[in-house]
Enzyme design. Structure first.
Site, short mmCIF file in Angstrom:
data_model
loop_
_atom_site.label_atom_id
_atom_site.label_comp_id
_atom_site.label_asym_id
_atom_site.label_seq_id
_atom_site.Cartn_x
_atom_site.Cartn_y
_atom_site.Cartn_z
N CYS A 1 0.80 -1.19 0.01
CA CYS A 1 -0.06 0.04 -0.28
C CYS A 1 0.92 1.24 0.04
O CYS A 1 0.28 2.49 -0.20
CB CYS A 1 -1.06 -0.02 1.37
SG CYS A 1 -2.02 -1.43 1.33
N HIS B 1 -3.34 7.04 2.56
CA HIS B 1 -3.71 5.87 2.07
C HIS B 1 -5.06 5.51 2.75
O HIS B 1 -5.42 5.68 3.70
CB HIS B 1 -2.77 4.75 2.65
CG HIS B 1 -3.19 3.22 2.19
ND1 HIS B 1 -3.78 2.91 1.02
CD2 HIS B 1 -3.47 2.36 3.19
CE1 HIS B 1 -4.27 1.74 1.07
NE2 HIS B 1 -3.93 1.27 2.29
N ASN C 1 -10.44 -0.21 0.07
CA ASN C 1 -8.78 0.06 0.31
C ASN C 1 -8.44 -0.70 -1.38
O ASN C 1 -8.48 -1.72 -1.36
CB ASN C 1 -8.16 -0.82 1.20
CG ASN C 1 -6.65 -0.90 1.44
OD1 ASN C 1 -6.12 -0.40 0.52
ND2 ASN C 1 -6.34 -1.48 2.68
#
Ligand code: UT7
Length: 325
Positions: free
Chosen positions: A119, A252, A282
Site C-alpha cells: 500500500c 492511504h 482499500n
C-alpha cells in the site's frame, strides 16, 4: 541550478463493476459468510468498491489511468522518459506491469519497472521518480499505482474480503526549476511481514502456500496510526514547514478511523482530508493517486496548494511525499 519535479497531470480509472456493501453481503451470504453494511461502515467507513472484470489485468487498469494523466498533462506517451508502477498484483510474475503499460501506450525505449511496497507502493514510486528527475536522469515520468486486489482475496474470510477494491491512479511528473515535490520520507521494517501478507508463491510449476491476503487487522491498525504521524512530521521537518502549512492530507485509504486519527494528530480538520475509501475501499498502491485525482478533478485541489501524501502497508513499509501542487 537545482532541479525539482512537479505534477503536470493526474488520472485514474475504476472498473465498471461497483459493489455496495449490501451487494457484497448478499454474494457472501450465498457462501455462508455473514457480514453487513452496518458493520463495514462502522468499522471502516467503506460503502462500496469496484472489482475488475475477469478480462482485465492490473496493466489494463494502469493504462486507462495513464491515458487520462497524459491527457491532463497535455503530453504524449512518446515524450515520457520513465515509467514506474507501484503494484502488488501484477499481471504476471514477469515482465513488469510497467513494461506492459509502456507497450499498451504505444511507446518504447524509456526505462519501465515496477515497485513492490504494497500500500506504500505509489509513495515509493513517486519518491524514486522524483529522485531520478532531481538527478537529471529523467525529465518526464509516468508514475502509477494499480491493483486488482480482488484476485488475492479470500471470500470466505469476512475480516479481509470486505475491505479491498480494484483501481488505478497515475501522475505525470516533469522537471521544473521550482518545487513541485518539497520533501519525501520512506521507511520499512521487515519484522512485521506476517501481520499483512500473501504467503503463496509460484514454485516448480505450482503454487506453494496460500495465495490469498492474510491480515492481523488490529496490529496493522496500531502500527499505521503511529507511523503515519511520524512520516508526515519527518517530511514537514525536511521542508521546514509545519502542520498548519498543509492544505490537503491525502492518506492511504484503508480505514476512515485511521485517517481521522492521523488528521487529529496533525491538528487538521476532517474537511482537509481527501476521503475516497467510502467509494473505493482499500485499493492498496492505487488508493493515494486515485484520491489525488478525484480531488483535483472535482476542484478541491488547486495549483499552488500544499499536499501531504502518505502511505502505509505490508512489509511493513511507510512513507510520505510533501508537495506543492
Ligand atoms: O492497506 C493495509 C492497511 N490495512 C489496514 O489499515 C487495516 C487496519 N485494520 C482495520 O482497519 C481494522 O482492524 C479492521 C477493519 C480490519 C477490523 O476492525 P476491528 O474494529 O479491529 O474489528 P475486530 O477485528 O476486532 O473484529 C470485531 C468483531 C469480531 O467478532 P467478535 O470476535 O467480537 O465476536 C469479528 O469476528 O467483528 C467481527 N467481524 C465482522 N463482522 C461482520 C470481522 N469482520 C467482520 C465483517 N462483518 N466483515
Amino acid at each position: 541550478m537545482r532541479i525539482y519535479s512537479r505534477i503536470l497531470g493526474t488520472g485514474s480509472y475504476l472498473p465498471e463493476n461497483r459493489l455496495t456493501n449490501a451487494d457484497l453481503a448478499d454474494q457472501l451470504a450465498q457462501q455462508g459468510v455473514e457480514t453487513s453494511d452496518d458493520w463495514i461502515v462502522e468499522r471502516t467507513g467503506i460503502r462500496a468498491r469496484h472489482f475488475a472484470a475477469d478480462s482485465q489485468g492490473c496493466s489494463d487498469l494502469a493504462t486507462e489511468a495513464a491515458r487520462k494523466a497524459l491527457a491532463a498533462a497535455g503530453i504524449s506517451a512518446d515524450e515520457l522518459d520513465l515509467i514506474i508502477v507501484g503494484t502488488s498484483t501484477p499481471d504476471m510474475v514477469f515482465p513488469s506491469v510497467a513494461t506492459m503499460v509502456q507497450h499498451k501506450l504505444g511507446t518504447a525505449g524509456c526505462p519501465a519497472f515496477d515497485v513492490q511496497a504494497v500500500c506504500s507502493g505509489f509513495i515509493y514510486a513517486l519518491t524514486i521518480a522524483d529522485s531520478m528527475i532531481q538527478s537529471g536522469s529523467a525529465k518526464r515520468a509516468l508514475v502509477i499505482g494499480s491493483e486488482v486486489f480482488s484476485r488475492i482475496l479470500d471470500f470466505k474470510d469476512r475480516t479481509t474480503c470486505v475491505l479491498f477494491g480494484d483501481g488505478a491512479g497515475a501522475v505525470v511528473l516533469e522537471a521544473a526549476d521550482q518545487p513541485g515535490i518539497l520533501a519525501t520520507d520512506l521507511h520499512a521494517d521487515g519484522k512485521y511481514k506476517d501481520i499483512l501478507c500473501v504467503p503463496g508463491h509460484v514454485n516448480r510449476g505450482g503454487i506453494l502456500g496460500d495465495p490469498v491476503l492474510k491480515m492481523d487487522g488490529q496490529a496493522v491498525f496500531k502500527l499505521a496510526v503511529g507511523v503515519l504521524e511520524e512520516t508526515a512530521r519527518a517530511s514537514l521537518a525536511k521542508a521546514n514547514l509545519t502542520d498548519a502549512d498543509i492544505d490537503w492530507l491525502i492518506p492511504h485509504q484503508a480505514n476512515i478511523r485511521i485517517m481521522q486519527s492521523t488528521a487529529k494528530k496533525l491538528k487538521m480538520s476532517a474537511d482537509k482530508v481527501v476521503v475516497t475509501v467510502d467509494q473505493h475501499g482499500n485499493t492498496s498502491a492505487a488508493s493515494i493517486p486515485l484520491a489525488l485525482d478525484t480531488a483535483v478533478r472535482d476542484g478541491r485541489i488547486q495549483r499552488g496548494q500544499t499536499l501531504m501524501l502518505e502511505g502505509v502497508g505490508g512489509g511493513f513499509t511507510w512513507g510520505s511525499v510533501l508537495l506543492r501542487y
